[in-house]
Design a protein around this motif. Structure first.
Motif, PDB file in Angstrom:
ATOM      1  N   ASN A  88      -9.735  11.887  10.363  1.00  0.00           N
ATOM      2  CA  ASN A  88      -8.466  11.543   9.713  1.00  0.00           C
ATOM      3  C   ASN A  88      -8.656  10.988   8.307  1.00  0.00           C
ATOM      4  N   GLN A 140      -7.141  12.383   4.594  1.00  0.00           N
ATOM      5  CA  GLN A 140      -6.485  11.648   3.515  1.00  0.00           C
ATOM      6  C   GLN A 140      -7.182  11.853   2.176  1.00  0.00           C
ATOM      7  N   ARG A 165      -5.428  13.927  -1.028  1.00  0.00           N
ATOM      8  CA  ARG A 165      -5.327  13.369  -2.377  1.00  0.00           C
ATOM      9  C   ARG A 165      -6.046  14.216  -3.394  1.00  0.00           C
ATOM     10  N   GLU A 206       0.130  13.122  10.394  1.00  0.00           N
ATOM     11  CA  GLU A 206       0.628  11.800  10.012  1.00  0.00           C
ATOM     12  C   GLU A 206      -0.253  11.161   8.941  1.00  0.00           C
ATOM     13  N   PRO A 255       2.089  10.331   4.482  1.00  0.00           N
ATOM     14  CA  PRO A 255       2.345   9.258   3.518  1.00  0.00           C
ATOM     15  C   PRO A 255       1.844   9.600   2.117  1.00  0.00           C
ATOM     16  N   ILE A 256       0.764  10.380   2.055  1.00  0.00           N
ATOM     17  CA  ILE A 256       0.223  10.740   0.741  1.00  0.00           C
ATOM     18  C   ILE A 256       1.159  11.728   0.054  1.00  0.00           C
ATOM     19  N   ARG A 262       4.345  10.384  -1.612  1.00  0.00           N
ATOM     20  CA  ARG A 262       4.261   9.742  -2.919  1.00  0.00           C
ATOM     21  C   ARG A 262       4.143  10.769  -4.040  1.00  0.00           C
ATOM     22  N   TYR A 267     -11.832   4.305  -3.605  1.00  0.00           N
ATOM     23  CA  TYR A 267     -11.859   4.527  -2.163  1.00  0.00           C
ATOM     24  C   TYR A 267     -13.271   4.331  -1.596  1.00  0.00           C
ATOM     25  N   GLU A 270       8.594  -5.223  13.583  1.00  0.00           N
ATOM     26  CA  GLU A 270       9.077  -3.928  13.104  1.00  0.00           C
ATOM     27  C   GLU A 270       7.997  -2.852  13.192  1.00  0.00           C
ATOM     28  N   LYS A 291       1.800   3.664  10.443  1.00  0.00           N
ATOM     29  CA  LYS A 291       2.032   3.828   9.009  1.00  0.00           C
ATOM     30  C   LYS A 291       3.331   3.157   8.600  1.00  0.00           C
ATOM     31  N   PRO A 308       1.389  -0.534   0.206  1.00  0.00           N
ATOM     32  CA  PRO A 308       0.061  -0.859  -0.299  1.00  0.00           C
ATOM     33  C   PRO A 308       0.112  -2.223  -0.977  1.00  0.00           C
ATOM     34  N   TYR A 325       1.490  -1.727  -8.239  1.00  0.00           N
ATOM     35  CA  TYR A 325       0.891  -1.237  -7.000  1.00  0.00           C
ATOM     36  C   TYR A 325      -0.597  -1.034  -7.209  1.00  0.00           C
ATOM     37  N   GLU A 377      -3.184   0.997  -6.741  1.00  0.00           N
ATOM     38  CA  GLU A 377      -3.582   2.367  -6.435  1.00  0.00           C
ATOM     39  C   GLU A 377      -4.334   2.855  -7.651  1.00  0.00           C
ATOM     40  N   TYR A 389      -8.590  -0.449   3.404  1.00  0.00           N
ATOM     41  CA  TYR A 389      -8.440   0.951   3.791  1.00  0.00           C
ATOM     42  C   TYR A 389      -6.992   1.252   4.190  1.00  0.00           C
ATOM     43  N   TRP A 435      -4.912   1.370   1.200  1.00  0.00           N
ATOM     44  CA  TRP A 435      -5.188   2.559   0.389  1.00  0.00           C
ATOM     45  C   TRP A 435      -4.408   3.765   0.906  1.00  0.00           C
ATOM     46  N   GLY A 436      -4.483   4.024   2.226  1.00  0.00           N
ATOM     47  CA  GLY A 436      -3.856   5.241   2.740  1.00  0.00           C
ATOM     48  C   GLY A 436      -2.512   4.981   3.383  1.00  0.00           C
ATOM     49  N   GLN A 437      -2.101   3.707   3.455  1.00  0.00           N
ATOM     50  CA  GLN A 437      -0.888   3.303   4.172  1.00  0.00           C
ATOM     51  C   GLN A 437      -0.865   3.909   5.567  1.00  0.00           C
ATOM     52  N   PHE A 438      -2.020   3.855   6.195  1.00  0.00           N
ATOM     53  CA  PHE A 438      -2.194   4.575   7.450  1.00  0.00           C
ATOM     54  C   PHE A 438      -3.481   4.102   8.097  1.00  0.00           C
ATOM     55  N   THR A 446      -5.671   4.848  12.043  1.00  0.00           N
ATOM     56  CA  THR A 446      -5.643   5.383  13.401  1.00  0.00           C
ATOM     57  C   THR A 446      -6.818   4.821  14.191  1.00  0.00           C
TER      58      THR A 446
END
Lengths: 410, 240, 347, 257
Positions: free
Chosen positions: A82, A86, A90, A111, A115-116, A119, C45, C153, C163, C167, C179, C181, C251, C254-257, C259
């Motif tokens: 995963n 990402q 990008r 998923e 999110p990438i 944006r 990254y 939430e 997600k 960020p 931000y 990024e 991390y 960075w990816g707003q994610f 898993t």
């Protein structure tokens, strides 16, 4: 000697890819970014997807490209990781500046990408059948969804075999949400779910599961187990003479288990699909011929590979109608409700409210010799569920995934 | 004279075997006290009980007037004990200087540390080898280094378990002189030793252990004159 | 304080080293001005992962504790950042979320570490217990797909990943937010790396560093020099794990994610691979090596399609067979030898 | 057993399975193909020992890296050379009934196979000259060498036997599983964990540990579903390490004394 030659071949293959990578893209070309696993656990499914995209791009380029512009396909292999999805999403969007991103296998990879993409203003096309429910203006889904698969197959199974169903599902989002769908539909039909078993990914031993099924005495089994390890269920169940009817949304047309396993492991398996290689319309036959000419070693053209192929044509149609590769312009075309292409299965259209795709769905069954028969043709089914629960991308971009137990707030 | 270390009926059993039973010894401040006895007499076990790597099955140990029976080894060290183990245990991959440094940094500020480090290295005749890894030193040098580390802690009581094992007669003699010099500067020491010549060189008081018990105790002269002691050593001590 | 930047525990103490260090730093700071914005973000990254490697290097190379569980703390902090950032709301609160996430990782390290170190779990078993911990966490998070698994939430969302968190960002004048990024994330990462790297150098060359290498060499001897071994080991473990937590939170931002696959098995082995490849004996080597291997693996994967995993495997195999102390340390040693020989030649 | 952590163990399983299935497709009867699978895995094991693993005795962590690298190369190499999946060969026919449950006969074969393998291992290590040499070498290589044991050969053969066992496992399971190049990975966590829990001795440790873990896992599976089974197994591992630091074999040998 042989080893050396293959080393040489390997080295030259490397330098060729390096050259292709370094070649300056002509200013006029349209860049398609592709993320498909061709290494790792899911290579089995990723390879046909890559092949489908390559075939479509080759055909379109031969026929003059999109609006006269050639397509440049940039494929990266995220190896089922995963984080790599990402990184590479990008990279494709920001460095290679692709016009559209296609791909992703698991829902997790989708998923990871979303999110990438949210944006940026680049379109993303997800080409798998999946558990449904993503309401996101930046994404088009061209695979089948539960209202096209479960709402057709489960009533058929209940009517033909009986009201007691046992579920074995992969223990992650896809399996759990699919099981939610099943629960809801079976309940509406007055049936009962006599057992539900969620199996962690990678589990390959099913002795206990098979005993549980025998104890529960269902009329049929819903098999939404995922991955090569979990597919071992079929051989183990066949060896234990379980011999129950089975239904699924992913077997046969996606995993081509009837080709990978010796008969009669998949006997009495039922599925509803928009594509399977056994479709014999003239358009489908022509498509299969082109595919096998280019990829003679392919064991089976599965629905993922087919969807990946169709996605490129859908993109071509969208760009040509919009006369632009910009997401906003493309979405104006989708909003007309006339974003349709003639695909090998028949005509498919993109629904403006959910940006999912309509499909012609057929119910297929596997016999003990593993031959596939079409039992029923449902005609074209719209992806209606998302708009029913209130997703309307022409008005509002939710960027969310809904499930039958997690509906949008009214 | 004040007692610095005292054990009261200390015992240690392993399985059913009593390695040390009901041992009372006391070490006076400023003396060199030797613990002798044949192999398996329980000397090293007693040392481990004193420093705390073993906890006793019975009895108590007090150090500088405080009962330390249940204290962990590092706490006893902080209260002023230090030990050189039977087999040399130095930090083999670290340089000699760093070995000393690690022991010294415990209580000496950065400013005085370098000076003290040099002093010890010179005292131990290790200055030329200061940058070598400790594992590269000869066996005798490693023993000295470990004595130096024990010394660097500025202890009130040093426990030395066979400080001369594996040394040449000449090295043994020099070790004896070093110990005497340290004692002359005020250090209290409890030493386990086999080599009777060495014991004679340094000891003031002696405790003899046999089968886990105290067999005899007294001034060095008395012990050497005791025929029973000679007997348990199977004539080993009969020197002329 | 500054004196402690040099010392026996770190390679590179000479003037030449520090000149190189400043040169690299200047190049790094200037990099965004002449590079593609994508590459800057991509470098940022890579830097995110380096903290986790430095933490492992501290525990394993210096402290002798092989933790297979860096991803455990990575995951705890990563998920905590997500949950906190979603619930606290965005803006400046994202930094609060970052701080709390690292704190939570450190706290769980304190508990797990206490359990292991006071329970005298050592050697290979230390690795096994930490590995089990991270696998349990991965399995657990993997089955939280249902809507009932939510914290305020924030939905954990099982295997598909959590997600929807913002960020890292801070409100700026005029209602705009900055931000973190691309290049701003890059500078944040550089600043943090600088802080952590120099901080670790000071720590390692101080009293504390001397003690933990002593414990690695011979825990009993260290205890008999009056050090409470367990306390020092626990502190080392907490610091190393907190650094993994920093990586995790960054991390997620960075990816707003995030898993569960960032916690599970292949991911758990990665920090060990990086550190072993670089040379676990030194933090400078780990810093450089980890960065290089991340760049190399990505480049290989981009350019060689299916052959990528073969090349990576071959690279690992070659490293262990040819440079057993690690690639970077091996290279550094041979450069050192070369320089010495040059220096001696005229004399 | 030999101070090496072998991350490529799963690839020997794959080797056994692939050779078996390949030969069955080539027309060989299943038992013969399985035998070939075992032999092939064993030979590959000896080869790997002599070229790579040999250098890593006493460096377990480096061995972890090296074998992991090897595993990557082999897995991906297979993917490229053989393709992403081999067609299955079907489980041999036959089933029997116990009460209301029916079982595949092949499961009995699996069970019998496992027992037979244990018996063979026991025989090799306890009753043959090689076994004496091997046990001597594991305990004290220098001494064994001094007594004229060819230590290098003993290591190579022992490693080969380990690989052959893995291949045996693959060959047995081959008819019941999907064959993909990454199939070895599904076994790795379990075999890793079993060895750790078991301790150093195969017969006294690994076998009981395997049984113990299987019992814990199956009962939890039956009770609460697979996920709890997996988590429960790992927690059991943590507890066992805490209680029996030398593993089950340490516990059992202590009992014997």
């Amino acid at each position: 000697m042989k080893f050396r030659r293959s080393l040489l071949a390997f080295a030259s293959a490397l330098s060729v890819t390096a050259l292709i990578g370094a070649a300056p893209a002509s200013a006029a070309s349209i860049k398609i970014g592709l993320l498909e696993d061709i290494s790792g656990d899911l290579a089995l499914l990723g390879k046909p997807k890559l092949n489908g995209s390559q075939l479509a791009v080759e055909e379109i380029n031969k026929a003059g490209g999109i609006m006269g512009r050639q397509i440049e396909l940039i494929h990266l292999d995220p190896q089922g990781d995963n984080a790599r999805y990402q990184e590479f999403a990008r990279r494709l969007v920001n460095k290679d500046k692709v016009d559209v991103l296609i791909g992703g296998i698991t829902s997790a990879s989708r998923e990871a990408i979303r999110p990438i993409m949210n944006r940026t203003d680049t379109l993303y096309i997800y080409t798998n059948q999946y558990e449904g429910g993503v309401c996101d203006a930046g994404m088009i889904s061209n695979g089948a969804v539960p209202e096209q698969q479960f709402s057709t197959m489960i009533p058929f199974m209940v009517e033909k075999f009986g009201k007691k169903v046992y579920v074995i599902a992969a223990d992650y989002n896809f399996g759990q949400i699919s099981a939610e769908w099943n629960r809801k539909i079976v309940k509406d039909l007055g049936g009962t779910v006599v057992g539900e078993e969620f199996i962690p990914l990678g589990v390959s031993q099913f002795a206990q599961t098979i005993q549980n099924i025998q104890k529960a005495k269902p009329d049929w089994i819903l098999t939404i187990n995922v991955g090569a390890a979990q597919d071992s269920f079929f051989e183990q169940a066949a060896a234990a003479k379980l011999n129950l009817p089975m239904g699924s949304s992913i077997k046969v047309m996606l995993g081509f288990e009837h080709k990978r396993f010796a008969p009669p492991a998949l006997n009495k398996m039922h599925a509803v699909a928009n594509w399977f290689e056994e479709i014999d319309t003239p358009e489908a036959e022509a498509f299969k011929k082109r595919w096998h000419a280019k990829f003679p070693n392919e064991m089976y053209i599965n629905d993922m590979g087919y969807n990946a192929y169709t996605a490129v044509y859908q993109y071509k149609m969208l760009v040509e109608a919009a006369k632009s590769t910009k997401l906003a312009d493309i979405r104006k075309v989708i909003a007309t409700g006339k974003a349709c292409v003639e695909a090998p299965e028949g005509q498919v259209c993109i629904d403006p409210k959910s940006q999912h795709t309509s499909h012609r769905m057929r119910l297929i069954a596997v016999d003990e010799k593993h031959a596939v028969k079409v039992l029923k043709d449902y005609g074209v089914i719209q992806p209606y569920w998302l708009s029913e629960i209130g997703c309307d991308l022409t008005k509002k971009n939710d960027k969310k995934q809904y499930t039958p137990t997690d509906l949008p707030k009214k | 004279m004040a007692e610095i270390l005292q054990t009261a009926q200390v015992s240690k059993t392993f399985g059913g075997l009593a390695a040390v039973s009901d041992v009372d010894i006391s070490v006076n401040e400023g003396e060199i006290h030797c613990l002798i006895g044949p192999n398996g007499a329980g000397k090293s076990t007693l040392f481990k009980l004193v420093i705390g790597t073993y906890l006793p099955s019975g009895g108590s140990i007090s150090f500088r007037g405080e009962n330390v029976t249940q204290r962990r080894p590092y706490e006893r060290v902080k209260r002023g004990m230090s030990i050189k183990m039977q087999t040399p245990s130095v930090f083999k991959e670290l340089p000699v200087r760093q070995n000393i440094h690690i022991a010294l940094q415990h209580h000496i500020g950065r400013a005085a540390l370098a000076r003290e480090e040099e002093r010890l290295l010179t005292l131990l005749e290790l200055a030329p080898d200061a940058t070598k890894p400790a594992g590269a030193l000869s066996h005798g040098q490693q023993q000295w280094l470990e004595i130096g580390m024990a010394l660097a802690l500025k202890p009130a009581l040093m426990l030395l378990d066979e400080p001369t094992a594996g040394m040449s007669p000449e090295e043994t003699f020099r070790t004896g002189e070093l110990i005497k010099q340290l004692n002359a500067d005020g250090m209290t020491m409890l030493i386990v030793e086999h080599d009777m010549a060495f014991v004679r060189q340094i000891a003031q008081r002696v405790t003899v252990m046999h089968f886990g018990k105290v067999f005899a105790r007294g001034a060095i002269g008395e012990i050497l004159a005791d025929p029973r002691v000679a007997e348990i050593y199977l004539g080993k001590t009969h020197e002329h | 304080m500054f004196k402690l930047l040099n010392g026996p525990q770190t390679l590179g103490n000479g003037r030449a080293f520090w000149i190189c260090f400043f040169l690299v730093l200047i190049i790094a700071l200037a990099y965004p001005f002449f590079a593609d914005s994508y590459d800057v973000g991509n470098f940022a990254y890579f830097l995110i992962w380096v903290f986790m490697a430095l933490g492992l290097c501290l525990m394993w190379g210096y402290g002798g504790m092989l933790s297979f569980g860096q991803t455990f703390f990575f995951g705890i902090a990563g998920y905590s950042y997500g949950v906190l950032a979603i619930n606290l709301g965005g803006g400046g609160m994202t930094f609060v979320a970052l701080g709390l996430a690292i704190l939570l990782a450190a706290l769980s390290a304190l508990i797990l570490g206490y359990f292991m170190i006071w329970g005298r779990v050592g050697g290979v078993f230390f690795g096994i217990v930490t590995l089990s911990a991270t696998l349990v966490l991965a399995f657990f998070v993997g089955q939280t797909a249902g809507p009932e698994w939510r914290v305020g939430e924030a939905r954990l969302n099982g295997y598909n990943g959590m997600k929807g968190m913002e960020p890292l960002n801070i409100p700026w004048f005029g209602g705009e937010s900055i931000y973190f990024e691309g290049s701003s994330l890059y500078y944040l990462a550089i600043a943090l790396i600088l802080l952590v790297y120099l901080g670790l150098r000071v720590l390692l060359n101080s009293r504390f560093g001397n003690v933990i290498v002593a414990i690695r060499e011979d825990p009993q001897r260290a205890e008999l020099l009056g050090y409470d071994v367990r306390k020092y080991q626990l502190i080392t473990f907490v610091i190393g794990s907190a650094l993994a937590g920093l990586s995790g939170a960054l991390y997620t931002s960075w990816g707003q994610f995030i898993t569960p696959s960032s916690i599970g098995l292949p991911a758990a082995a990665m920090p060990i691979v990086w550190v072993a490849f670089s040379g676990r004996g030194d933090i400078t080597a780990t810093l450089i090596g980890t960065f290089l291997i991340l760049v190399a693996f990505q480049t290989i994967t981009v350019h060689s399609q299916q052959a990528a995993l073969i090349l990576m495997g071959a690279m690992l195999l070659a490293t262990v067979m040819l440079a057993p102390q690690g690639f970077v340390i091996g290279v550094a040693r041979s450069i050192g030898r070369l320089v010495k020989r040059r220096g001696q030649a005229p004399g | 057993m030999m101070g090496v952590i072998n991350m490529a163990h799963g690839e020997f399983i794959m080797c056994g399975a692939y050779v078996t299935v390949g030969l069955v497709h080539g027309g060989l009867p299943l038992p013969l193909a399985q035998l070939c699978g075992v032999i092939a895995a064993g030979l590959v094991g000896v080869l790997v020992e002599m070229t790579i693993v040999r250098r890593f005795y006493k460096r377990p962590l480096d061995s972890l890296l090296a074998t992991w690298g090897l595993s990557l190369v082999v897995t991906q190499g297979m993917l490229i050379l053989v393709g992403s999946s081999l067609a299955g060969i079907g489980t041999p026919e036959g089933s029997f009934k116990v009460g209301e449950y029916s079982f595949s006969t092949y499961r009995l074969v699996l069970f019998g196979g496992a027992i037979a393998a244990l018996a063979v291992i026991y025989f090799i290590f306890m009753r043959t000259r090689f076994g004496v040499h091997a046990r001597a070498t594991m305990q004290n290589p220098q001494m064994a060498q001094a007594l004229g044991v060819k230590v290098g050969r003993v290591y190579a053969i022992s490693f080969g036997i380990g690989a052959a066992l893995a291949g045996f496992c693959g060959a047995l399971y081959a008819p019941t599983m999907t064959l993909i190049p990454t199939m070895g990975a599904t076994f790795i966590v379990e075999s890793f964990v079993t060895v750790v829990v078991g301790g150093a001795n195969v017969l006294l440790g690994t076998a009981p540990a395997g049984a113990l873990l299987a019992i814990i896992r199956t009962s939890l599976n039956a009770w609460e579903g697979q996920i709890i089974g997996q988590i429960g197994m790992l927690i059991a591992v943590i507890l066992i390490i805490r209680i029996l630091p030398e593993g089950v074999s340490g516990f059992l040998t202590r009992r014997q004394r």
